[in-house]
Design an enzyme around this catalytic site. Structure first.
Site, PDB file in Angstrom:
ATOM      1  CB  CYS A  70      27.315  19.834  27.560  1.00  0.00           C
ATOM      2  SG  CYS A  70      27.861  21.093  26.383  1.00  0.00           S
ATOM      3  CD  GLU A 121      29.141  42.413  39.243  1.00  0.00           C
ATOM      4  OE1 GLU A 121      29.771  42.228  38.182  1.00  0.00           O
ATOM      5  OE2 GLU A 121      28.544  41.493  39.829  1.00  0.00           O
ATOM      6  CG  ASP A 135      28.648  39.045  32.213  1.00  0.00           C
ATOM      7  OD1 ASP A 135      27.797  38.261  31.726  1.00  0.00           O
ATOM      8  OD2 ASP A 135      29.349  38.747  33.201  1.00  0.00           O
ATOM      9  CE1 TYR A 144      27.211  41.993  34.402  1.00  0.00           C
ATOM     10  CE2 TYR A 144      28.983  43.414  35.203  1.00  0.00           C
ATOM     11  CZ  TYR A 144      28.287  42.218  35.239  1.00  0.00           C
ATOM     12  OH  TYR A 144      28.657  41.237  36.139  1.00  0.00           O
ATOM     13  CD1 TRP A 191      30.580  39.261  44.641  1.00  0.00           C
ATOM     14  CD2 TRP A 191      32.734  39.444  45.210  1.00  0.00           C
ATOM     15  NE1 TRP A 191      31.303  38.465  43.781  1.00  0.00           N
ATOM     16  CE2 TRP A 191      32.640  38.567  44.105  1.00  0.00           C
ATOM     17  CE3 TRP A 191      33.990  39.716  45.743  1.00  0.00           C
ATOM     18  CZ2 TRP A 191      33.755  37.971  43.524  1.00  0.00           C
ATOM     19  CZ3 TRP A 191      35.105  39.121  45.167  1.00  0.00           C
ATOM     20  CH2 TRP A 191      34.974  38.259  44.068  1.00  0.00           C
ATOM     21  CD  GLN A 226      38.378  44.647  30.515  1.00  0.00           C
ATOM     22  OE1 GLN A 226      38.425  45.422  31.450  1.00  0.00           O
ATOM     23  NE2 GLN A 226      38.300  45.055  29.265  1.00  0.00           N
TER      24      GLN A 226
END
Length: 371
Positions: free
Chosen positions: A204, A40, A141, A123, A27, A45
């Site tokens: 991180c 989207e 989101d 969203y 997409w 989920q």
């Protein structure tokens, strides 16, 4: 707190990182408004890797708004099968019809107008507007909540609607005048999906905000984001029946409202039943059971309900009617070709443990004889 943090300093390192680390996704290669919208909704989920084949299949069969608006419901649900949350695709079709009637078949290049379409919230509207039309509006989101509460060390409960409103306001101000708002929103999502991950330790050392993250400096990454615990799921015990009549298997259509609305299912009942009780239950369906076989137990988790299931395969005498031509009333059984049943009917994954028996001829020696 988000309101005390200078979000402007995050933009340059984030976009620089995204330019070199963005995943290649179907997409993204052709970000038309329609393709962004479909992706989207599918990604809600559901993991990215799982969505890819569904997206390709769906957009090949339904390449534009008009095709979606005109698709027969049974075929639409079959295309969506495996993604769950079938109301999402039903709402997409309703929105597609709106777009055909009110916007000439083209998703509007207007955030507020997008919000008025069925099933499109802040969203999704933000994602379509920013990615497809480069309109500077946020798309907030779970990934965005997580990375921004961590970088700002904000321990506000993210489940509060007021916090979403506040975060969207802050981001909207930051995005004004931005040349690439679509890239910015996608970069936020990408960072949360691949580096500042929801489960397990965040990476991180790979984060472009490594030196800017207050939660990291304060040793509070594991504490954030803060969210109210979800209400415990309700446990529901069910017994699922795989009823076979030679080369046909029994299914039925669920009610048009409620859980798994309008989908086909294996007949099932609430509660636990002995084999003798199953025989009587099948007889009450005006069928004549010949043999009964106990199947394995299974479990399926919905948002607020957990089904704990046990199953039986039942061989019955010929039903005596052509179910392909003679559709029974809603919620009654129809008998369909067993081998093609799952190709032609959208059967929810909740029944996956038992649906695998629908196209298999079960050996008679494994059945328990009935009287």
């Amino acid at each position: 707190m988000i309101t005390d943090y200078n979000l402007q300093i995050l933009i340059e390192p984030l976009l620089h990182w995204f330019a070199g680390h963005a995943r290649v996704l179907p997409w993204r290669e052709e970000p038309t408004p329609y393709r962004v919208w479909v992706s989207e909704i599918m990604l809600q989920q559901t993991r990215v890797e799982a969505v890819k084949p569904y997206f390709e299949r769906f957009t090949k069969r339904l390449p534009d708004v008009e095709a979606l608006a005109e698709c027969p419901e049974d075929e639409l649900l079959k295309l969506w099968e495996g993604l769950g949350y079938y109301n999402r695709v039903r709402n997409m079709q309703k929105a597609a019809i709106q777009v055909m009637e009110e916007h000439g078949g083209k998703l509007p290049a207007d955030y507020e107008k997008l919000l008025k379409l069925k099933g499109i919230g802040s969203y999704t509207a933000g994602a379509i507007a920013s990615i497809a039309y480069q309109i500077p509006v946020p798309a907030v989101d779970g990934n965005v909540f997580r990375i921004l509460t961590r970088v700002a060390a904000d321990d506000t409960d993210i489940m509060k609607p007021s916090f979403r409103t506040l975060l969207e306001k802050e981001l909207r101000e930051v995005m004004q005048g931005m040349e690439m708002p679509g890239a910015f929103n996608q970069a936020l999502m990408e960072l949360g999906a691949t580096v500042c991950v929801p489960n397990g330790a965040p990476l991180c050392e790979q984060c472009p905000w490594n030196s800017l993250c207050l939660a990291r400096k304060e040793g509070r990454i594991a504490e954030l984001p803060v969210r109210t615990k979800a209400k415990a799921r309700r446990i529901e015990k069910r017994t699922v029946l795989v009823i076979r009549d030679n080369d046909k298997v029994a299914i039925r259509k669920r009610p048009e409202k409620g859980l798994l609305a309008g989908l086909y299912e294996l007949p099932n009942v609430v509660g636990r039943y002995s084999q003798d009780e199953i025989v009587h239950l099948v007889k009450d369906m005006h069928l004549s059971p010949i043999r009964v076989q106990k199947l394995e137990n299974a479990k399926h988790i919905f948002s607020h309900i957990e089904w704990q299931m046990e199953g039986y395969a039942i061989l019955v005498e010929e039903a005596g009617f052509d179910a392909e031509a003679e559709k029974m009333a809603e919620n009654h059984l129809i008998f369909v070709d067993a081998e093609k049943s799952q190709e032609n009917y959208a059967i929810p994954s909740a029944f996956a443990a038992y649906a695998k028996y629908m196209g298999i001829r079960l050996g008679n020696e494994k059945f328990l004889e009935t009287d």
